[in-house]
Scaffold this motif. Structure first.
Motif, PDB file in Angstrom:
ATOM      1  N   MET A   1      11.942  -4.957  10.801  1.00  0.00           N
ATOM      2  CA  MET A   1      10.916  -4.592   9.934  1.00  0.00           C
ATOM      3  C   MET A   1      10.056  -5.462   9.378  1.00  0.00           C
ATOM      4  O   MET A   1       8.833  -5.177   8.911  1.00  0.00           O
TER       5      MET A   1
ATOM      6  N   SER B   1       8.919   0.784  15.711  1.00  0.00           N
ATOM      7  CA  SER B   1       8.756   1.575  14.541  1.00  0.00           C
ATOM      8  C   SER B   1       7.341   2.062  14.635  1.00  0.00           C
ATOM      9  O   SER B   1       6.344   1.462  15.368  1.00  0.00           O
TER      10      SER B   1
ATOM     11  N   THR C   1       4.342   3.229  11.980  1.00  0.00           N
ATOM     12  CA  THR C   1       3.931   3.118  10.842  1.00  0.00           C
ATOM     13  C   THR C   1       2.712   3.839  10.453  1.00  0.00           C
ATOM     14  O   THR C   1       1.770   3.592  11.289  1.00  0.00           O
TER      15      THR C   1
ATOM     16  N   THR D   1       2.187   2.353   2.898  1.00  0.00           N
ATOM     17  CA  THR D   1       2.548   2.630   4.146  1.00  0.00           C
ATOM     18  C   THR D   1       3.980   3.181   4.210  1.00  0.00           C
ATOM     19  O   THR D   1       4.776   3.034   3.398  1.00  0.00           O
TER      20      THR D   1
ATOM     21  N   SER E   1       7.066   3.363   7.084  1.00  0.00           N
ATOM     22  CA  SER E   1       7.523   3.139   8.424  1.00  0.00           C
ATOM     23  C   SER E   1       8.711   3.938   8.903  1.00  0.00           C
ATOM     24  O   SER E   1       9.682   4.038   8.159  1.00  0.00           O
TER      25      SER E   1
ATOM     26  N   SER F   1       4.840  -0.560   0.433  1.00  0.00           N
ATOM     27  CA  SER F   1       5.646  -0.248   1.756  1.00  0.00           C
ATOM     28  C   SER F   1       7.235   0.214   1.450  1.00  0.00           C
ATOM     29  O   SER F   1       7.952  -0.373   1.178  1.00  0.00           O
TER      30      SER F   1
ATOM     31  N   THR G   1      10.439   2.157   4.134  1.00  0.00           N
ATOM     32  CA  THR G   1      10.907   2.391   5.384  1.00  0.00           C
ATOM     33  C   THR G   1      12.159   3.214   5.380  1.00  0.00           C
ATOM     34  O   THR G   1      12.751   3.266   4.482  1.00  0.00           O
TER      35      THR G   1
END
Length: 233
Positions: free
Chosen positions: A1, A104, A106, A140, A142, A167, A169
């Motif tokens: 990632m 991934s 995103t 973002t 992801s 960010s 995830t």
């Protein structure tokens, strides 16, 4: 990632600071679909091509990279289908080094979350100066096919390469998921953004990116993503 976290929030809005990435050579079939390729300097670029049905296929071994295109509209639900025919073993995506994943997706948003303070905004300002005319997403999310599945226990977690305020995830499918078959996905972008960043007002959508990262384990990669679309929740 790793590197996508610090290229979508620091270059498509944060993988390594923009100085570590550069525009790649986009295949004509993907360019016609609106995609642009980005590579990480010093890492062999994976091969991104269009599928017959207008999706994206990534192939290679021990490589990395991503493609992105605009995604405009309000944060409703996002649907897509994907499959992995070859990918890396399970790795810990919260640990720097060895944190490979097959693929991934995103999503970049046009504004910050409420927790983005001076430090995160200053980092983004540096990245934006390097990026030039291309305005970077300010936050973002992801969704990953890879990892152990224990990272965040199904919740959004912070990449070791990007600030939490910009960010986040989530493991959508762990590396142990069956390969060689299509999997349909649907996520609520509005609910996910609020869960990841807080606040009530969800920014407009800006971009979507597809990435791979298998350089640490030198694994083969063969994966596809198709039919990315906004749908009612």
């Amino acid at each position: 990632m790793k590197r996508l976290a610090l290229a979508l929030a620091v270059a498509c809005a944060t993988p390594l600071l923009t100085a570590a990435i550069s525009p790649g050579r986009t295949s004509p079939d993907l360019e016609r679909l609106g995609w642009r390729k980005v590579e990480w300097q010093g890492i062999p670029p994976a091969n991104f091509t269009a599928t017959p049905s207008g999706g994206v296929r990534v192939q290679g071994q021990g490589q990395a990279g991503f493609v992105y295109r605009p995604l405009q509209g309000a944060a409703s639900c996002l649907a897509w289908r994907w499959r992995v025919d070859a990918g890396p073993p399970a790795t810990d995506l919260t640990r720097k080094g060895g944190d490979d994943r097959a693929i991934s997706l995103t999503v970049g948003f046009a504004d910050y979350g409420p927790q983005a303070g001076f430090g995160a905004r200053a980092q983004m300002a540096v990245a934006q100066a390097v990026a030039g005319d291309h305005r970077l997403p300010r936050s973002t999310l992801s969704y990953v096919w890879g990892g152990t599945g224990r990272e965040g226990a199904g919740q959004f977690f912070t990449s070791p390469y990007g600030p939490a305020a910009i960010s986040r995830t989530r493991i959508q499918r762990p590396a142990s998921s069956p390969q060689g078959r299509w999997v349909e996905e649907k996520v609520d972008l509005g609910a996910d953004w609020r869960s990841a960043f807080g606040g009530a007002t969800v920014p407009a959508l800006q971009e979507v990116a597809i990435s791979t990262d298998v350089d640490d384990t030198n694994s083969p990669i063969d994966a596809r993503v198709e039919d990315i679309r906004l749908v009612p929740c």
